[in-house]
Design a protein around this motif. Structure first.
Motif, short mmCIF file in Angstrom:
data_model
loop_
_atom_site.label_atom_id
_atom_site.label_comp_id
_atom_site.label_asym_id
_atom_site.label_seq_id
_atom_site.Cartn_x
_atom_site.Cartn_y
_atom_site.Cartn_z
N MET A 1 37.32 9.29 17.40
CA MET A 1 38.76 8.48 16.99
C MET A 1 38.62 7.09 17.19
SD MET A 1 41.78 8.90 15.42
CE MET A 1 43.48 8.49 15.52
N VAL A 2 38.21 7.00 18.52
CA VAL A 2 37.96 5.67 18.94
C VAL A 2 36.98 4.93 17.96
CG1 VAL A 2 37.55 3.87 20.98
CG2 VAL A 2 38.69 6.00 21.51
N GLN A 3 36.09 5.53 17.58
CA GLN A 3 34.96 4.79 16.83
C GLN A 3 35.55 4.39 15.64
OE1 GLN A 3 30.95 5.76 17.41
NE2 GLN A 3 30.49 5.66 15.23
N ARG A 4 36.50 5.36 15.03
CA ARG A 4 36.92 5.14 13.67
C ARG A 4 37.86 3.80 13.64
NH1 ARG A 4 38.85 10.77 11.51
NH2 ARG A 4 40.51 10.28 12.93
N VAL A 5 38.61 3.72 14.68
CA VAL A 5 39.71 2.87 14.75
C VAL A 5 39.02 1.49 15.22
CG1 VAL A 5 41.74 1.85 16.36
CG2 VAL A 5 41.64 4.22 15.46
N THR A 6 37.95 1.51 15.83
CA THR A 6 37.25 0.21 16.20
C THR A 6 36.50 -0.11 15.03
OG1 THR A 6 36.76 1.03 18.64
CG2 THR A 6 35.66 -0.85 17.91
N LYS A 7 35.79 0.78 14.27
CA LYS A 7 35.21 0.29 12.90
C LYS A 7 36.34 -0.28 11.99
CE LYS A 7 32.63 2.21 8.97
NZ LYS A 7 32.29 3.14 8.31
N LEU A 8 37.46 -0.09 11.92
CA LEU A 8 38.38 -0.52 11.08
C LEU A 8 38.79 -2.25 11.72
CD1 LEU A 8 41.19 2.46 10.46
CD2 LEU A 8 39.49 1.29 8.84
N GLU B 1 29.95 -1.73 23.54
CA GLU B 1 30.59 -2.71 24.14
C GLU B 1 32.09 -2.84 23.26
OE1 GLU B 1 27.11 -3.21 23.57
OE2 GLU B 1 26.32 -2.87 25.56
N GLU B 2 31.70 -2.99 21.81
CA GLU B 2 32.82 -3.30 21.21
C GLU B 2 34.00 -2.30 21.34
OE1 GLU B 2 30.85 -5.99 17.63
OE2 GLU B 2 30.83 -3.84 17.74
N ARG B 3 33.61 -0.96 21.26
CA ARG B 3 34.37 0.10 21.57
C ARG B 3 35.19 0.03 22.97
NH1 ARG B 3 30.35 3.25 19.81
NH2 ARG B 3 29.65 3.92 21.56
N GLN B 4 34.35 -0.33 23.92
CA GLN B 4 35.13 -0.55 25.31
C GLN B 4 36.17 -1.65 25.15
OE1 GLN B 4 34.87 1.68 27.93
NE2 GLN B 4 36.35 0.37 29.01
N ALA B 5 35.66 -2.62 24.55
CA ALA B 5 36.65 -3.77 24.48
C ALA B 5 37.69 -3.55 23.62
CB ALA B 5 35.83 -5.14 24.00
N ALA B 6 37.84 -2.59 22.66
CA ALA B 6 38.85 -2.28 21.90
C ALA B 6 39.91 -1.39 22.95
CB ALA B 6 38.67 -1.45 20.51
N LEU B 7 39.24 -0.41 23.62
CA LEU B 7 39.96 0.25 24.51
C LEU B 7 40.85 -0.42 25.42
CD1 LEU B 7 37.86 3.47 25.00
CD2 LEU B 7 39.99 3.37 24.20
N GLU B 8 40.03 -1.57 25.93
CA GLU B 8 40.76 -2.27 27.06
C GLU B 8 42.01 -3.23 26.42
OE1 GLU B 8 37.86 -4.52 29.09
OE2 GLU B 8 36.76 -2.86 29.70
N ARG B 9 41.64 -3.67 25.30
CA ARG B 9 42.76 -4.40 24.60
C ARG B 9 43.72 -3.68 24.02
NH1 ARG B 9 41.85 -9.35 20.00
NH2 ARG B 9 44.05 -9.90 20.13
N TYR B 10 43.76 -2.64 23.23
CA TYR B 10 44.72 -2.01 22.36
C TYR B 10 45.18 -0.68 22.98
CZ TYR B 10 43.06 -5.29 18.81
OH TYR B 10 42.59 -6.17 18.12
N ALA B 11 44.61 0.10 23.95
CA ALA B 11 44.59 1.29 24.40
C ALA B 11 45.90 0.94 25.52
CB ALA B 11 43.80 2.25 25.07
N GLY B 12 46.80 2.06 25.78
CA GLY B 12 47.76 1.70 26.77
C GLY B 12 48.72 2.78 26.92
#
Length: 88
Positions: free
Chosen positions: A1-8, A17-28
Motif C-alpha cells: 500500500m505504501v509503495q502504491r501511494v508513494t508511486k502516485l 528512501e522515497e518511501r521512507q520520506a513519504a511515510l515520515e511526511r504523510y503518515a501520522g
C-alpha cells in the motif's frame, strides 16, 4: 500500500528512501476534535498538522476524548466523564 501511494506521489516506482520520506511526511495519527467556533467535528494529527479546525481555521478546538469537565458548546451544560467499553 505504501509503495502504491508513494508511486502516485513521485510518479514512478519509488526508491526505499522515497518511501521512507513519504511515510515520515504523510503518515501520522489523527485525533478527533470539536471546533468551538463552527461546531463541526474535525481531524488532524496534533504532532504534524496545524492545531486548528480544518473547516473554519479556528484554533479554538477541543480533543473529543478530553471533553470531561468542559462546557458544551450547544447547551452550556458540562460533559461528564464517560466509561470506555470494548467492542468484540
Amino acid at each position: 500500500m505504501v509503495q502504491r501511494v508513494t508511486k502516485l506521489i513521485v510518479g514512478r516506482l519509488p526508491t526505499s528512501e522515497e518511501r521512507q520520506a513519504a511515510l515520515e511526511r504523510y503518515a501520522g495519527n489523527e485525533s478527533d476534535y470539536i471546533c468551538r467556533s463552527c461546531r463541526k467535528e474535525t481531524k488532524f494529527d496534533p504532532e504534524k498538522d496545524t492545531h486548528a479546525c480544518t473547516h473554519c481555521g479556528s484554533a479554538d478546538v477541543d480533543e473529543m476524548c478530553r471533553l470531561a469537565g468542559r462546557k458544551c458548546i450547544k447547551c452550556e451544560g458540562t460533559f461528564s466523564e464517560g466509561e470506555l467499553h470494548g467492542i468484540s
